[in-house]
Design a protein around this motif. Structure first.
Motif, PDB file in Angstrom:
ATOM      1  N   THR A 166       0.817  -1.214   0.000  1.00 44.70           N
ATOM      2  CA  THR A 166       0.000   0.000   0.000  1.00 44.70           C
ATOM      3  C   THR A 166       0.852   1.266   0.000  1.00 44.70           C
ATOM      4  N   ASN A 167       1.953   1.242   0.726  1.00 42.62           N
ATOM      5  CA  ASN A 167       2.782   2.444   0.856  1.00 42.62           C
ATOM      6  C   ASN A 167       3.848   2.586  -0.227  1.00 42.62           C
ATOM      7  N   ASP A 168       3.918   1.634  -1.138  1.00 38.17           N
ATOM      8  CA  ASP A 168       4.969   1.658  -2.158  1.00 38.17           C
ATOM      9  C   ASP A 168       4.662   2.635  -3.281  1.00 38.17           C
ATOM     10  N   TYR A 169       5.707   3.316  -3.741  1.00 36.73           N
ATOM     11  CA  TYR A 169       5.661   4.126  -4.940  1.00 36.73           C
ATOM     12  C   TYR A 169       6.396   3.398  -6.060  1.00 36.73           C
ATOM     13  N   VAL A 215      10.239  -0.396  -7.081  1.00 36.83           N
ATOM     14  CA  VAL A 215       9.066  -0.268  -6.226  1.00 36.83           C
ATOM     15  C   VAL A 215       9.530  -0.165  -4.784  1.00 36.83           C
ATOM     16  N   GLY A 216       9.090   0.845  -4.093  1.00 34.61           N
ATOM     17  CA  GLY A 216       9.474   1.011  -2.702  1.00 34.61           C
ATOM     18  C   GLY A 216       8.771   2.197  -2.090  1.00 34.61           C
ATOM     19  N   ARG A 217       9.011   2.346  -0.816  1.00 39.73           N
ATOM     20  CA  ARG A 217       8.345   3.435  -0.113  1.00 39.73           C
ATOM     21  C   ARG A 217       9.003   4.760  -0.436  1.00 39.73           C
ATOM     22  N   SER A 218       8.228   5.816  -0.325  1.00 38.77           N
ATOM     23  CA  SER A 218       8.756   7.156  -0.460  1.00 38.77           C
ATOM     24  C   SER A 218       8.505   7.911   0.822  1.00 38.77           C
ATOM     25  N   TYR A 219       9.478   8.683   1.236  1.00 39.95           N
ATOM     26  CA  TYR A 219       9.364   9.471   2.455  1.00 39.95           C
ATOM     27  C   TYR A 219       9.111   8.589   3.668  1.00 39.95           C
ATOM     28  N   GLY A 220      10.113   7.788   3.941  1.00 38.15           N
ATOM     29  CA  GLY A 220      10.015   7.004   5.158  1.00 38.15           C
ATOM     30  C   GLY A 220       9.995   5.516   4.890  1.00 38.15           C
TER      31      GLY A 220
END
Lengths: 113, 113
Positions: free
Chosen positions: A29-32, A90-95
């Motif tokens: 859900t939090n991945d960009y 694919v991964g989180r952004s800002y944290g």
């Protein structure tokens, strides 16, 4: 961890639009979704990032469907200088944990005259 | 504006020797990363640092160590090099931890014989 799958290579001609698709079935859900470009003997260069729907900048467009299990990088009217390897990430952004950042194996785009 | 610099550009090293790859950024970015790039495997994260004084393990940390004594420098050390560590090593940084827009250095080509 959300791994990605991309075509190994693609060929195109100058002036054509090129679409490179990346699959990321396990995206969280939090991945960009982020795309990079890499020329031979150089480090990768950030192109574009998005979370959902469509993002456009001066270089490319990024299309992300509602289920976010894939994304498509669109390069309008490519030129010979667009010949490079394109990575989907694919991964989180800002944290979040840095250990979640995973590059795909990349798509080698060859643009011919 | 230098961005990220890496040294050396290339190195040939005998197995068993100790080697430190240097990385310096002048953008005052909080987060820094080390990747290795091998043919057919894309980019793989070795270690990362979210901020000065902290480090973490990436996908392939074994055989490598890092330190982050200040904001600008992020050296990667191979305590006892082995031939499987022959690769191109890229250092990168981002403004904040977890930000997917990373800025890459020019790379260090390391050959371990």
């Amino acid at each position: 961890l959300a791994k990605t799958t991309q075509p190994i290579s693609m060929d195109s001609y100058e002036g054509q639009e090129v679409n490179i698709t990346c699959s990321h079935n396990n995206i969280a859900t939090n991945d960009y979704i982020t795309w990079y470009q890499q020329f031979p003997s150089q480090g990768p260069r950030f192109i574009i990032q998005g979370y959902k729907t469509k993002v456009t900048n001066e270089v490319a467009s990024l299309f992300i469907p509602a289920d976010r299990k894939s994304s498509t990088l669109s390069l309008p009217r490519v030129s010979l200088s667009d010949t490079a390897v394109y990575y989907c990430l694919v991964g989180r952004s800002y944290g979040g944990s840095q250990g979640n950042l995973i590059f795909g194996k990349g798509t080698k785009l060859s643009v011919k005259p | 504006i230098a961005g990220i610099t890496q040294a050396p550009t290339s190195q040939i090293l005998a197995a068993g020797r100790r080697m430190t790859l240097r990385c310096t950024q002048d953008m005052r970015h909080n987060a820094m990363y080390w990747y290795r790039q091998d043919l057919g495997l894309g980019l793989r994260l070795i270690h990362y640092s979210n901020t000065a004084g902290t480090t973490g393990k990436g996908e392939v940390p074994d055989g490598y160590s890092v330190s982050r004594a200040n904001t600008d420098d992020f050296p990667l050390t191979l305590a006892s090099a082995v031939p499987s560590q022959t690769s191109v090593y890229f250092c990168a940084s981002s403004r904040l931890a977890g930000v997917n827009e990373q800025f890459f250095g020019p790379g260090t080509r390391l050959t371990v014989l």
